[in-house]
Design an enzyme around this catalytic site. Structure first.
Site, short mmCIF file in Angstrom:
data_model
loop_
_atom_site.label_atom_id
_atom_site.label_comp_id
_atom_site.label_asym_id
_atom_site.label_seq_id
_atom_site.Cartn_x
_atom_site.Cartn_y
_atom_site.Cartn_z
N ASP A 31 -10.54 6.58 6.62
CA ASP A 31 -9.10 6.33 6.48
C ASP A 31 -8.34 7.58 6.90
O ASP A 31 -8.41 8.62 6.25
CB ASP A 31 -8.78 5.96 5.04
CG ASP A 31 -7.36 5.42 4.87
OD1 ASP A 31 -6.51 5.72 5.74
OD2 ASP A 31 -7.09 4.73 3.88
N ALA A 87 -6.87 4.36 -5.72
CA ALA A 87 -6.66 2.92 -5.59
C ALA A 87 -6.78 2.49 -4.13
O ALA A 87 -7.26 1.40 -3.83
CB ALA A 87 -5.29 2.54 -6.14
N ASP A 88 -6.36 3.37 -3.21
CA ASP A 88 -6.44 3.02 -1.79
C ASP A 88 -7.89 2.93 -1.32
O ASP A 88 -8.24 2.09 -0.48
CB ASP A 88 -5.66 4.03 -0.95
CG ASP A 88 -6.11 5.47 -1.17
OD1 ASP A 88 -6.67 5.78 -2.25
OD2 ASP A 88 -5.88 6.30 -0.27
N THR A 138 0.04 26.70 24.41
CA THR A 138 -0.18 26.72 22.96
C THR A 138 -0.13 25.31 22.37
O THR A 138 -0.97 24.94 21.54
CB THR A 138 0.88 27.60 22.27
OG1 THR A 138 0.79 28.93 22.78
CG2 THR A 138 0.66 27.63 20.76
N THR A 167 -2.50 10.67 5.34
CA THR A 167 -2.09 12.03 5.00
C THR A 167 -3.33 12.90 4.84
O THR A 167 -3.39 14.03 5.33
CB THR A 167 -1.26 12.03 3.70
OG1 THR A 167 -0.13 11.19 3.89
CG2 THR A 167 -0.79 13.43 3.36
N TYR A 210 -20.00 6.04 -9.25
CA TYR A 210 -19.19 7.26 -9.23
C TYR A 210 -19.25 7.85 -10.63
O TYR A 210 -19.25 7.10 -11.62
CB TYR A 210 -17.75 6.90 -8.86
CG TYR A 210 -17.01 7.93 -8.05
CD1 TYR A 210 -17.35 8.19 -6.73
CD2 TYR A 210 -15.93 8.64 -8.59
CE1 TYR A 210 -16.65 9.10 -5.96
CE2 TYR A 210 -15.22 9.55 -7.84
CZ TYR A 210 -15.59 9.78 -6.52
OH TYR A 210 -14.90 10.71 -5.77
N ASP A 213 0.86 -1.19 0.00
CA ASP A 213 0.00 0.00 0.00
C ASP A 213 0.90 1.23 0.00
O ASP A 213 1.46 1.61 1.03
CB ASP A 213 -0.91 -0.02 1.23
CG ASP A 213 -1.72 1.27 1.40
OD1 ASP A 213 -1.85 2.02 0.42
OD2 ASP A 213 -2.21 1.52 2.53
N VAL A 214 1.04 1.86 -1.17
CA VAL A 214 1.91 3.03 -1.30
C VAL A 214 1.10 4.30 -1.01
O VAL A 214 0.23 4.68 -1.79
CB VAL A 214 2.52 3.11 -2.72
CG1 VAL A 214 3.47 4.31 -2.81
CG2 VAL A 214 3.25 1.83 -3.06
#
Length: 266
Positions: A130, A108-109, A185, A133, A100, A6-7
């Protein structure tokens, strides 16, 4: 054995399967400058150090959202593992009905996660969150329809945005704060990120249940690197860190090549 990959934008996860059981999971930083030799040596080394024989790997599947990595990764698998990887992309069998407007736009993920979840929880309405990022949520009906989803900035992106776009705020560790508000902070940023993201996910899931699944039972799955941050909050019905890897494994299972079919028949 089967190796699944999984990239992601930040890191690449690997899962080694013996039959249907994942026996090893490991990762490395995603680097578009990595050569096939660097990746291949890394794979052989990790497998060897964990007591697995790379020559026993018979198939490799890959899900990638970083196209510049794909060429080196494919060459590494072919040269060092003796297997040409199957990439999840347009044209492969998924077992899903893609509702879709342009199925080629689906990451792809997302497809792999949906495949893994629908196999694990058949005949259930699913919300898959998920937390990588980016933070994404996708909707899968009990009839295995990929209905769509939402995309919003992930926790790391939000931290970096605050640090880079302001003069006095710095990057902080992403963690559950001790209190719902901060007395420093750092604590204030952590509380805002943690509870702000939690609130967004709760609201999205509430809207999905009401307006998409019309009150029917719906199972919420968390996955991705930051999902474990919310384990104690019970934000999800289940957290499956390697969900995409399970989906890639399923893609390999249902996309048997003609050559393999002939071998099985013999």
């Amino acid at each position: 054995m089967i190796l699944t990959i999984d990239v992601g934008n930040s890191s690449t996860a690997f899962g080694l399967f013996d039959g249907d059981k994942m026996v090893l999971r490991f990762r490395r930083t995603t680097n578009i400058a990595s050569s096939s030799d660097e990746i291949g040596v890394f794979l052989r080394s990790v497998l060897r150090e964990n007591g697995y024989d790379y020559t026993k790997i018979t198939r490799v599947g890959c899900c990638s959202v970083v196209p510049p990595v794909n060429y080196s990764l494919a060459n590494a698998c072919t040269k060092y593992l003796g297997c040409e990887p199957l990439f999840i992309q347009a044209g492969i069998k998924t077992g899903l009905k893609l509702r879709y407007s342009n199925p080629k736009e689906i990451g792809a993920d997302l497809i792999a996660a949906a495949m893994g979840a629908s196999v694990r929880y058949p005949e259930k309405n699913l919300i898959i969150v998920d937390m990588g990022t980016a933070t994404t949520a996708e909707l899968i009906s009990k009839n295995k329809e990929f209905l769509g989803g939402v995309i919003m900035p992930g926790l790391k992106i939000s931290v970096d945005a605050l640090a880079n776009a302001t003069a006095n705020l710095t990057s902080v560790e992403i963690a559950q704060p001790e209190h719902v508000y901060g007395t420093s902070t750092t604590e204030a940023i952590q509380a805002g990120l943690y509870y702000g993201t939690s609130g967004a996910i709760k609201e999205l899931c509430s809207q999905f249940k009401k307006n998409v699944f019309h009150g029917e039972d719906t199972f919420i799955i968390g996955t991705g690197g930051f999902s474990k941050t919310y384990e104690a909050s019970h934000l999800f019905d289940e957290i499956i860190p390697g969900l995409v890897l399970y989906g890639v494994k399923h893609a390999l299972d249902i996309n048997v090549s003609n050559a393999e079919k002939s071998a099985f028949a013999d």
